[in-house]
Design a protein around this motif. Structure first.
Motif, PDB file in Angstrom:
ATOM      1  N   ASP A  38     -25.436  58.927  -8.093  1.00 13.33           N
ATOM      2  CA  ASP A  38     -24.956  58.965  -6.713  1.00 13.33           C
ATOM      3  C   ASP A  38     -25.634  60.126  -5.992  1.00 13.33           C
ATOM      4  OD1 ASP A  38     -23.260  56.878  -7.268  1.00 13.33           O
ATOM      5  OD2 ASP A  38     -21.490  58.136  -7.562  1.00 13.33           O
ATOM      6  N   GLY A  68     -23.753  53.183 -12.105  1.00 11.20           N
ATOM      7  CA  GLY A  68     -22.742  52.333 -11.491  1.00 11.20           C
ATOM      8  C   GLY A  68     -21.316  52.731 -11.804  1.00 11.20           C
ATOM      9  N   ARG A 119     -19.228  54.568 -10.192  1.00 13.09           N
ATOM     10  CA  ARG A 119     -18.329  54.517  -9.024  1.00 13.09           C
ATOM     11  C   ARG A 119     -17.806  53.107  -8.767  1.00 13.09           C
ATOM     12  NH1 ARG A 119     -21.846  56.049  -3.801  1.00 13.09           N
ATOM     13  NH2 ARG A 119     -19.801  55.755  -2.832  1.00 13.09           N
ATOM     14  N   TYR A 120     -18.527  52.103  -9.222  1.00 11.25           N
ATOM     15  CA  TYR A 120     -18.095  50.718  -9.003  1.00 11.25           C
ATOM     16  C   TYR A 120     -17.290  50.166 -10.186  1.00 11.25           C
ATOM     17  CZ  TYR A 120     -21.728  51.263  -5.518  1.00 11.25           C
ATOM     18  OH  TYR A 120     -22.498  51.733  -4.485  1.00 11.25           O
ATOM     19  N   ARG A 121     -17.441  50.786 -11.361  1.00  6.92           N
ATOM     20  CA  ARG A 121     -16.676  50.339 -12.532  1.00  6.92           C
ATOM     21  C   ARG A 121     -15.300  50.975 -12.579  1.00  6.92           C
ATOM     22  NH1 ARG A 121     -21.392  51.687 -15.195  1.00  6.92           N
ATOM     23  NH2 ARG A 121     -20.367  53.483 -16.158  1.00  6.92           N
ATOM     24  N   GLY A 122     -15.236  52.239 -12.173  1.00  6.08           N
ATOM     25  CA  GLY A 122     -13.985  52.978 -12.272  1.00  6.08           C
ATOM     26  C   GLY A 122     -13.775  53.607 -13.632  1.00  6.08           C
TER      27      GLY A 122
END
Length: 272
Positions: A52, A206, A208-211
């Protein structure tokens, strides 16, 4: 100031075992380019979320690109912004290129008139910055390596000759030829010798999109090798540090070893 930020970024590379630590990384647009005129664009940053763009750029003054013939390749269209740096690499020869930021730095603390003084910098500058008669002097040294690998048309192995200094990844399976669901073998070296029982972490992008972090942790065998299967395609950050962190002591600050070695690299896993 540029040098200081570079040193800080490398020091942070060893903190990649922590889910919340800021991590430096080099992220290529692709690791395998099949084209008559092969180019790759690389982002370089330090971030809390992996890949990020959320903190500070990695300064480009210490980054080197080495081609398959061993020659240094210039950074093209290099720029540094508020949150990231970016540059292009023109790959004029077929084969694999190493993009790396390698550093050796020193951290010192001492007492002067009852006050704690601290300094971080290059070994060559220590004598100028730290008094020869410093009281309660504590010194720790760090060898850091941050890198990624990209190939033009046909990957080869010429670039993987180890330097013999610090913590290094010498891949048995080419990092530009790894596929999801297939086995890969890596070898870690510590100052040129097998890094036995070396712990390392592998985190897919990724987050931030998986959690969830999705971190994979493994240890090498007595030969410094590990064979494992990567479950999914994507960009990954592999990181390791030596020695293992000492257990925290209640009421005591973290203890820095006299010598610390860190490694971090971005690798890509392709779909099967």
């Amino acid at each position: 100031m540029k040098l200081q930020k570079t040193l800080i970024a490398l020091a942070l590379a060893g903190a990649a075992f922590s889910a919340h630590a800021h991590k430096p990384w080099l992220l290529p647009s692709s690791t395998l380019v099949e084209a008559k005129e092969a180019w790759v664009t690389v982002d370089a940053a330090v971030s809390e979320g992996l890949f990020d763009i959320d903190h500070v750029p990695v300064k480009l003054d210490g980054i080197t690109v080495t081609g398959p013939d061993g020659a240094t390749v210039p950074l093209e269209n290099a720029s540094t912004g508020k949150l990231r740096s970016t540059f292009d690499v023109k790959m004029t020869k077929n084969g694999t290129y190493r993009i790396a930021l390698v550093s050796q730095n020193v951290f010192a603390s001492w007492k002067a008139n009852g006050e704690t003084k601290r300094w971080r910098g290059l070994e060559s500058d220590m004598a100028k910055q730290v008094p020869a008669d410093a009281q309660e002097l504590k010194v720790s040294r760090t060898k850091g390596r941050l890198e990624t690998f990209v190939s033009a048309n046909t990957p080869d192995n010429a670039i993987f000759k180890p330097s013999g200094s610090g913590l290094e990844l010498v891949p048995v399976t080419h990092p530009n030829d790894m596929r999801a669901g297939e086995k890969a073998t890596w070898r870690f070296l510590l100052d040129g010798k097998p890094a036995a029982n070396q712990a390392f972490s592998l985190i897919p992008g990724g987050v931030r999109y998986r959690g969830t972090l999705g971190e994979i942790r493994q240890n090498t065998d007595a030969k410094g090798e590990i064979t494992f299967t990567i479950p999914a395609a994507g960009m990954y950050l592999v990181s390791a540090s030596w020695p293992a962190a000492a257990p925290a002591q209640p009421g005591q600050p973290p203890q820095m070893p006299p010598l610390r070695m860190t490694y971090a690299a971005t690798v890509e896993v392709l779909p099967q």
